[in-house]
Design a protein around this motif. Sequence first.
Motif, mmCIF file in Angstrom:
data_model
loop_
_atom_site.group_PDB
_atom_site.id
_atom_site.type_symbol
_atom_site.label_atom_id
_atom_site.label_comp_id
_atom_site.label_asym_id
_atom_site.label_seq_id
_atom_site.Cartn_x
_atom_site.Cartn_y
_atom_site.Cartn_z
ATOM 1 N N ASP A 387 -157.973 -41.319 6.917
ATOM 2 C CA ASP A 387 -157.201 -41.101 8.145
ATOM 3 C C ASP A 387 -155.792 -40.580 7.882
ATOM 4 N N ASP A 388 -155.271 -40.797 6.692
ATOM 5 C CA ASP A 388 -153.914 -40.338 6.360
ATOM 6 C C ASP A 388 -153.896 -39.001 5.624
ATOM 7 N N GLY A 389 -155.051 -38.344 5.529
ATOM 8 C CA GLY A 389 -155.110 -37.058 4.845
ATOM 9 C C GLY A 389 -155.070 -37.212 3.335
ATOM 10 N N PRO A 390 -154.716 -36.141 2.630
ATOM 11 C CA PRO A 390 -154.146 -34.870 3.102
ATOM 12 C C PRO A 390 -155.208 -33.911 3.646
ATOM 13 N N ARG A 391 -154.867 -33.218 4.711
ATOM 14 C CA ARG A 391 -155.786 -32.254 5.299
ATOM 15 C C ARG A 391 -155.983 -31.099 4.325
ATOM 16 N N TRP A 392 -157.234 -30.793 4.017
ATOM 17 C CA TRP A 392 -157.560 -29.797 3.008
ATOM 18 C C TRP A 392 -157.016 -28.412 3.388
ATOM 19 N N GLU A 393 -157.135 -28.035 4.638
ATOM 20 C CA GLU A 393 -156.678 -26.704 5.057
ATOM 21 C C GLU A 393 -155.182 -26.537 4.813
ATOM 22 N N ASP A 394 -154.400 -27.579 5.057
ATOM 23 C CA ASP A 394 -152.955 -27.510 4.818
ATOM 24 C C ASP A 394 -152.652 -27.392 3.332
ATOM 25 N N GLU A 395 -153.412 -28.136 2.516
ATOM 26 C CA GLU A 395 -153.185 -28.084 1.073
ATOM 27 C C GLU A 395 -153.559 -26.717 0.495
ATOM 28 N N VAL A 396 -154.607 -26.123 1.037
ATOM 29 C CA VAL A 396 -155.002 -24.783 0.588
ATOM 30 C C VAL A 396 -153.919 -23.770 0.940
ATOM 31 N N GLU A 397 -153.349 -23.904 2.133
ATOM 32 C CA GLU A 397 -152.274 -22.995 2.535
ATOM 33 C C GLU A 397 -151.071 -23.135 1.598
ATOM 34 N N GLY A 398 -150.754 -24.374 1.229
ATOM 35 C CA GLY A 398 -149.665 -24.591 0.283
ATOM 36 C C GLY A 398 -149.975 -24.004 -1.080
ATOM 37 N N ALA A 399 -151.233 -24.104 -1.505
ATOM 38 C CA ALA A 399 -151.622 -23.535 -2.795
ATOM 39 C C ALA A 399 -151.529 -22.014 -2.768
ATOM 40 N N ARG A 400 -151.848 -21.408 -1.632
ATOM 41 C CA ARG A 400 -151.736 -19.946 -1.517
ATOM 42 C C ARG A 400 -150.271 -19.512 -1.659
ATOM 43 N N GLU A 401 -149.376 -20.297 -1.109
ATOM 44 C CA GLU A 401 -147.956 -19.968 -1.240
ATOM 45 C C GLU A 401 -147.515 -20.046 -2.701
ATOM 46 N N ARG A 402 -148.029 -21.041 -3.417
ATOM 47 C CA ARG A 402 -147.687 -21.151 -4.842
ATOM 48 C C ARG A 402 -148.294 -20.021 -5.660
ATOM 49 N N CYS A 403 -149.404 -19.480 -5.172
ATOM 50 C CA CYS A 403 -150.079 -18.407 -5.902
ATOM 51 C C CYS A 403 -149.485 -17.030 -5.603
ATOM 52 N N ALA A 404 -148.579 -16.957 -4.637
ATOM 53 C CA ALA A 404 -148.052 -15.660 -4.200
ATOM 54 C C ALA A 404 -147.433 -14.882 -5.348
ATOM 55 N N THR A 405 -146.818 -15.587 -6.290
ATOM 56 C CA THR A 405 -146.152 -14.919 -7.414
ATOM 57 C C THR A 405 -146.827 -15.241 -8.745
ATOM 58 N N ALA A 406 -148.074 -15.764 -8.688
ATOM 59 C CA ALA A 406 -148.771 -16.154 -9.918
ATOM 60 C C ALA A 406 -149.915 -15.191 -10.207
ATOM 61 N N ALA A 407 -150.388 -15.214 -11.447
ATOM 62 C CA ALA A 407 -151.523 -14.381 -11.845
ATOM 63 C C ALA A 407 -152.809 -14.904 -11.206
ATOM 64 N N PRO A 408 -153.797 -14.024 -10.980
ATOM 65 C CA PRO A 408 -155.038 -14.444 -10.320
ATOM 66 C C PRO A 408 -155.774 -15.579 -11.026
ATOM 67 N N ASP A 409 -155.664 -15.651 -12.364
ATOM 68 C CA ASP A 409 -156.397 -16.692 -13.088
ATOM 69 C C ASP A 409 -155.587 -17.985 -13.261
ATOM 70 N N THR A 410 -154.437 -18.077 -12.606
ATOM 71 C CA THR A 410 -153.628 -19.300 -12.661
ATOM 72 C C THR A 410 -154.351 -20.423 -11.925
ATOM 73 N N GLU A 411 -154.403 -21.613 -12.539
ATOM 74 C CA GLU A 411 -155.048 -22.755 -11.907
ATOM 75 C C GLU A 411 -154.035 -23.587 -11.138
ATOM 76 N N ILE A 412 -154.432 -23.969 -9.932
ATOM 77 C CA ILE A 412 -153.587 -24.773 -9.052
ATOM 78 C C ILE A 412 -154.297 -26.091 -8.744
#
Length: 433
Positions: A387-412
């Motif tokens: 009930d307290d999350g974290p909501r997966w969709e929000d976490e994926v969006e945050g991971a996309r922001e971290r990947c904006a300046t990273a290489a495609p094979d970077t693991e998050i």
Amino acid sequence: MQATPASRVDRTPAWAFAAVGVATAVLAWLRLSPTTRATLWAEDGREFLGDRLREGPLQSWLDVYAGYLHAVPRAMADAVVSFLPVDRYALGMAALSCAVVGLVAALVVRCSADVVQWLPGRVALGLATALLPAVPVEVLGNAANVHWAFLWLAPWLLLASPRSDREAVGLGGIGLVAALTELQVAWFLPLVLHRWSDRRRWWVRGGVLLGLVAQGVATLVAPRGDENDGGWGLRSIAEGYVVDAVASTWTGSAEVVGDLVRGHGLLPLLLTVVPFAAALVLVLRRGVREERLAAVALALGSVVVWAAAAIVNPWEGLGYPGYTAARWQSFALVRYGVVPALFLFALVVLAAATLRREGRRLPAWALLGALGLAAVLSFDVPQRTRDDGPRWEDEVEGARERCATAAPDTEIDVPVAPEGWWVDLRCSQLGDP
């Protein structure tokens, strides 16, 4: 008293178990909060989806986790990754988990027809798969706990007598899948001796035995880690059975259970054991052969499944004799009590069916009504583990922001519930919003 001839048993119409299956899946979904549906749980993320993402389609199906195979959760993860965008993984796993619960409910209605000769009783058994008061706390809506549904199905499956060769093969396949998903199906192996000469039942026995042989090989190849420090003593196992398994049949609120024990001790909960003991005695004294056999299997299975969980898992939360008043305030119902509670529920249904067969309609309906009232009052449980999350969709969006300046094979590391669990995703796997 002799068993009722098979030709005189009240058969379940196909529409009945199909309707129960659909209704159960929908009810399971409705018992989850929006945040719970949108949050990945533990092994769903790190193990099942994570392994599928690393290894590709089908390959992860044979991976051994915690000492055994998990066929259905692996297949679910494969389907979710194959057909859904990454930000819908949590909803996909929740939806498929509810669908599997619905399928199991339909199978329970069908397989119990050789034991419970009253259609409303069989319908109650099926619906209980999703309506048991405590089941949404942790078990519903995630693949990591789908195996409990197959353990609930196991005794009914092994007591069923297929009507045709086609049905025998189908139930044999279900038995194979159940055993490849839940190792504890082995607790009910003695039931393979029931109606030994029935040729069609050998398909079911064969499927279950084949799956358990595969589980045995998996355990030998990749044994479960030695997490056991001796398990819990008899007193802890007994107290835990009362506060978790028995209580889970009547309420989905851990706060109610904790406050009751804190204020009055275990006596009030011990009194709630009486209806189940009375139901067992009634069926053993007045039931037909199949009813008596099922009652013994369910009663023993309820105790054994709980005791095995307490012995194998030395988690400090199961040390009930050491609980202080403050600790009871934070008491939580655990998943280990759900299937033992379902078996207790089934004992009352068996007693109701026995009374109904004797023409005592009012007491039979009263027993089902008491179980139904408990389910209705606990439909919306106070707290679920996600009930307290974290909501997966929000976490994926945050991971996309971290990947904006990273290489495609970077693991998050993308967090899931509970805290400390995550899924490793490469930036190339995150896709576009």
